[in-house]
Enzyme design. Structure first.
Site, PDB file in Angstrom:
ATOM      1  N   ASP A  92      -9.029  13.847  -0.054  1.00 23.52           N
ATOM      2  CA  ASP A  92      -8.440  14.926   0.085  1.00 23.52           C
ATOM      3  C   ASP A  92      -9.352  15.817  -0.299  1.00 23.52           C
ATOM      4  O   ASP A  92     -10.517  15.586  -0.842  1.00 23.52           O
ATOM      5  CB  ASP A  92      -7.227  14.460  -0.884  1.00 23.52           C
ATOM      6  CG  ASP A  92      -6.278  15.864  -0.618  1.00 23.52           C
ATOM      7  OD1 ASP A  92      -6.144  16.609   0.206  1.00 23.52           O
ATOM      8  OD2 ASP A  92      -4.908  15.890  -0.962  1.00 23.52           O
TER       9      ASP A  92
ATOM     10  N   ASP B  28      -6.343  22.967   3.176  1.00 25.22           N
ATOM     11  CA  ASP B  28      -5.009  23.524   3.591  1.00 25.22           C
ATOM     12  C   ASP B  28      -4.455  24.208   2.513  1.00 25.22           C
ATOM     13  O   ASP B  28      -4.783  24.001   1.315  1.00 25.22           O
ATOM     14  CB  ASP B  28      -4.126  22.499   4.014  1.00 25.22           C
ATOM     15  CG  ASP B  28      -3.814  21.179   3.034  1.00 25.22           C
ATOM     16  OD1 ASP B  28      -4.632  20.524   2.852  1.00 25.22           O
ATOM     17  OD2 ASP B  28      -2.751  21.176   2.822  1.00 25.22           O
TER      18      ASP B  28
ATOM     19  N   ALA C 107       2.758  19.364   1.024  1.00 26.65           N
ATOM     20  CA  ALA C 107       3.757  20.207   0.079  1.00 26.65           C
ATOM     21  C   ALA C 107       5.121  19.717   0.150  1.00 26.65           C
ATOM     22  O   ALA C 107       6.003  20.403   0.110  1.00 26.65           O
ATOM     23  CB  ALA C 107       3.670  21.639   0.514  1.00 26.65           C
TER      24      ALA C 107
ATOM     25  N   CYS D 254      11.863  -7.389 -11.582  1.00 26.23           N
ATOM     26  CA  CYS D 254      11.600  -7.909 -10.223  1.00 26.23           C
ATOM     27  C   CYS D 254      11.099  -9.297 -10.275  1.00 26.23           C
ATOM     28  O   CYS D 254      10.847  -9.712 -11.417  1.00 26.23           O
ATOM     29  CB  CYS D 254      10.735  -6.966  -9.296  1.00 26.23           C
ATOM     30  SG  CYS D 254       9.053  -6.897  -9.461  1.00 26.23           S
TER      31      CYS D 254
ATOM     32  N   CYS E  83       7.705  -9.970  -9.498  1.00 31.51           N
ATOM     33  CA  CYS E  83       6.475 -10.156  -9.380  1.00 31.51           C
ATOM     34  C   CYS E  83       5.635 -10.883 -10.270  1.00 31.51           C
ATOM     35  O   CYS E  83       6.444 -11.183 -11.543  1.00 31.51           O
ATOM     36  CB  CYS E  83       5.941  -8.692  -9.138  1.00 31.51           C
ATOM     37  SG  CYS E  83       5.352  -7.935 -10.693  1.00 31.51           S
TER      38      CYS E  83
ATOM     39  N   CYS F 242       6.454  -9.416 -13.983  1.00 29.07           N
ATOM     40  CA  CYS F 242       7.812  -9.642 -14.191  1.00 29.07           C
ATOM     41  C   CYS F 242       8.328 -11.123 -14.818  1.00 29.07           C
ATOM     42  O   CYS F 242       9.231 -10.990 -15.266  1.00 29.07           O
ATOM     43  CB  CYS F 242       8.778  -8.916 -13.279  1.00 29.07           C
ATOM     44  SG  CYS F 242       8.458  -7.082 -12.915  1.00 29.07           S
TER      45      CYS F 242
HETATM   46  N1  GUN Z   1      -1.464  16.091  -1.522  1.00 24.05           N
HETATM   47  C1  GUN Z   1       0.040  16.443  -1.960  1.00 24.05           C
HETATM   48  N2  GUN Z   1       0.478  17.334  -1.197  1.00 24.05           N
HETATM   49  C2  GUN Z   1      -0.694  17.855  -0.744  1.00 24.05           C
HETATM   50  C3  GUN Z   1      -0.818  18.867   0.448  1.00 24.05           C
HETATM   51  O1  GUN Z   1       0.173  19.646   0.722  1.00 24.05           O
HETATM   52  N3  GUN Z   1      -2.202  19.063   0.897  1.00 24.05           N
HETATM   53  C4  GUN Z   1      -3.113  18.313   0.488  1.00 24.05           C
HETATM   54  N4  GUN Z   1      -4.378  18.801   1.276  1.00 24.05           N
HETATM   55  N5  GUN Z   1      -3.078  17.211  -0.445  1.00 24.05           N
HETATM   56  C5  GUN Z   1      -1.715  17.152  -0.791  1.00 24.05           C
HETATM   57 ZN    ZN Z   2       7.664  -6.817 -11.260  1.00 27.87          ZN
END
Ligand code: GUN
Ligand code: ZN
Length: 659
Positions: free
Chosen positions: A84, A119, A190, A273, A275, A278
């Site tokens: 990201d 963004d 978002a 659960c 797993c 758990c």
């Molecule tokens: N991580 C969670 N939401 C967003 C987003 O709207 N844009 C980016 N780039 N990373 C995110």
């Molecule tokens: Zn578990």
């Protein structure tokens, strides 16, 4: 780069190819903190991870190490990595110390597999002006990133994030604009604030309005979605990737994820659960542990349930039972139930992507099931079918109804004009949940027999079949409704009772075959296919039709699992002769003509056009641009996908006309 292997509604099992290997989708990318990572996510099933390029960039030591050794060594993961861009930091702190171009360049430099442009994540419910201004910047940067990547011949794949807040037209516009850019992946951004505040209904609107304006051939990533409770719903809407810091953030807070919601350790008397965590520990064991050990074990559980859910979802897509899973999961919270009801408003969109038949039967799980693709599709088909003068409506029996309806049919109430019944000019249908009216001649076709619903009806489904009946009685001069229906449903409209009428449903194989052909290929297909000396061969075991010949020449086979007709060479010719272009056709270009004639399968890139009503598993005719029949086969995708994909198979050819 992305190929679809199986489909159900908008959900797909796919394969995403990266330079560090292939990833099966839908999948979850655990968030890796470049400095603070404590969990070995690969050990618990991660095939792909996501980390933050901006955090690496900002830290001089990490930056230096990443540039020298590459990202994969830095975070010690040798599979595909997505990064990201710092947009999240931008949305929290209002500013970041990096430009869009710099972050693109940096991600390529450290050899990420999938990078992201900078963004602007616009929160939900902001003013229109704010959303528009932010979107303008997001689009400008997305364009700049794609152009820069292309100019520099960068190897990494590129994310272009859909924004637009909760303004659905802005989400659509953003999808359209980003599609033009031809990015490699499309995240939907978002949405975290919507999920955190349980605005799942708005999430459905945002996702559906984004996805329906994005290409089908490119994976979509629901950004910041990490709670397994919403995976099935999001996949059904067309999301392929999720990312999650939830597994570790919740663990730090002593909270355990589950598909039914979140459990606080302090309230647990039982582990939730099966797993390994758990099974091995009790809540008391965990509570008694030092914080870090406890956190790691809860994170491990959180990853286990998340990956288990994704496996279940992929299997549900293979089986064709994704919507049953969605409806089940959405009963975990009223806001999720509201969301799946909201998804009902997008039923026509989902139908376009849904395969014609599935391995598993249609299970009615509640009123939401009435909005599924199969129901929508049947109503549309039934409206278009030619109608006889009169209609006889019967109560449901065991399925297939036509097999279990015998002898004289009993007492009827009459609706419409009263005239002598002419059984040759009468349609016979069964009234049932969830398919409303099911014509007896076609009742073996999937899913009209391959479904189940409780015989104790809920109010919504009673209203649904009443409305269905009210609509359809208007298409006929005279309708006879069986007294059992009047009794069971308590419909008061029809008052005159005709006692003990001498009505018998006559089974007629050719009539039935023609009705199935008309339902499957369009009106007229039945007459086109079944002329001459028709000769029907049935299964000795089940009594079902298997092969249909004209004399000794095979016309069609009937598929046992769903009763759809499978064309033979002669069947394909007959259908092609009588059904007008472009019905049932996939039109291929000149280059692929010899391959099609030879019986080779058809790849999407050779398809020029196709009938818009084609769905996965349909039998189709393969023709050239002059409508010359080249071959015939089974579609693997929906029309919209065939038209758009540039790689992968579209049609599994049964035979070319040359042979
Ligand atoms: N991580 C969670 N939401 C967003 C987003 O709207 N844009 C980016 N780039 N990373 C995110
Ligand atoms: Zn578990």
């Amino acid at each position: 780069m992305f190929e679809i292997k199986a489909k159900d509604n908008r959900g797909r099992v796919g394969v995403l190819k990266t330079r560090h290997g292939d990833v099966k989708t839908p999948n979850l990318m655990p968030v890796i903190h470049p400095r603070k990572q404590v969990i070995d996510v690969a050990k618990y099933g991660a095939d792909i991870v996501i980390t933050n390029a901006y955090l690496i960039y900002k830290d001089e030591d990490l930056k230096k190490e990443a540039i020298e050794k590459g990202l994969h060594e830095l975070i010690n993961f040798d599979g595909p990595i997505m990064t990201d861009s710092g947009s999240f930091q931008l949305s929290v702190y209002g500013d970041v110390e990096i430009t869009n171009k710099e972050v693109i360049e940096f991600q390529e430099l450290i050899k990420t597999d999938i990078g992201t442009s900078l963004d602007v994540p616009t929160a939900p419910f902001v003013t229109r002006k704010e959303a528009e201004d932010d979107l303008e910047i997001t689009l400008k940067r997305a364009k700049e990133a794609v152009e820069y990547k292309n100019k520099q011949n960068m190897e990494m794949l590129l994310n272009s994030v859909v924004q637009g807040s909760t303004f659905l037209d802005l989400r659509q516009k953003c999808g359209d604009e980003l599609t033009k850019l031809g990015a490699d992946l499309y995240p939907i951004g978002a949405v975290v604030p919507l999920m955190e505040s349980y605005h799942y209904k708005e999430l459905v609107d945002v996702v559906m309005n984004s996805v329906s304006h994005l290409p089908d051939s490119v994976p979509r990533h629901l950004m910041g979605a990490g709670h397994p409770m919403i995976f099935a719903l999001a996949v059904a809407m067309g999301c392929d990737l999720f990312d999650s810091a939830a597994y570790i953030l919740y663990a730090e807070d002593d909270r355990l994820l589950s598909t039914r919601g979140t459990f606080k350790l302090e309230n647990l008397k039982e582990m939730p659960c099966s797993c390994e965590v758990c099974c091995r520990y009790t809540p008391d064991d965990l509570r008694a542990m030092p914080k870090e050990k406890r956190r790691d074990l809860i994170a491990q559980h959180n990853l286990n349930v998340s990956f288990a859910e994704l496996r279940l979802i992929r299997q549900a897509i293979y089986d064709g039972s994704l919507m049953e899973l969605v409806e089940e999961r959405c009963r975990a919270h009223p806001k999720l139930l509201e969301a799946v009801r909201q998804l009902g408003n997008y039923k026509d969109d989902l139908e376009k992507y849904d395969p014609r038949s599935k391995k598993s039967a249609f299970f009615y799980t509640g009123p939401e099931s009435l909005y599924r693709s199969e129901v929508v599709r049947h109503i549309k088909k039934l409206r278009k079918m030619p109608k006889k003068r009169d209609l006889i409506v019967l109560p449901p029996s065991r399925k297939p109804y036509s097999k279990f309806i015998r002898g004289k049919l009993g007492d009827f109430y009459i609706y419409g004009s009263e005239q002598e019944i002419d059984l040759d000019n009468t349609d016979f249908m069964v009234l049932d949940v969830p398919f409303g009216l099911v014509p007896l001649d076609i009742d073996e076709i999937y899913p009209l027999s391959q479904n189940d619903s409780p015989k104790i009806h809920d109010v919504s489904s009673i209203e649904f079949i009443e409305d269905f009946l009210s609509e359809f009685v208007e298409y006929y001069e005279q309708v006879l409704i069986h007294s059992k229906i009047i009794k069971d449903l308590g419909i008061g409209l029809y008052n005159k009772c005709l006692s003990d009428l001498d009505i018998v449903y006559k089974k007629d194989d050719v009539k039935k075959l023609k009705a199935i052909a008309d339902y499957q290929f369009g009106i007229g297909a039945g007459d086109a296919l079944f002329t001459g000396n028709i000769n029907v061969e049935k299964s000795k075991k089940t009594g079902k039709i298997r092969h249909v010949y004209d004399g000794k020449v095979l016309i069609v086979n009937m598929r046992a699992s769903d009763s759809y007709l499978i064309l033979s060479k002669e069947g394909a010719k007959r259908l092609h002769n009588k059904m007008p272009y472009p019905l049932n056709r996939v039109i291929v270009n000149k280059d692929s003509e010899p391959f099609a004639l030879d019986g080779k399968s058809v790849f999407c890139k050779f398809v020029v056009d196709c009938d818009y009503d084609i769905r996965a598993r349909d039998e189709v005719l393969i023709v050239n641009e002059e409508d010359k029949l080249l071959a015939y086969g089974k579609s693997l995708l929906s029309a919209c996908e065939i038209k758009e994909f540039e790689s992968g198979q579209a049609i599994k050819t049964r035979k070319g006309m040359k042979k």
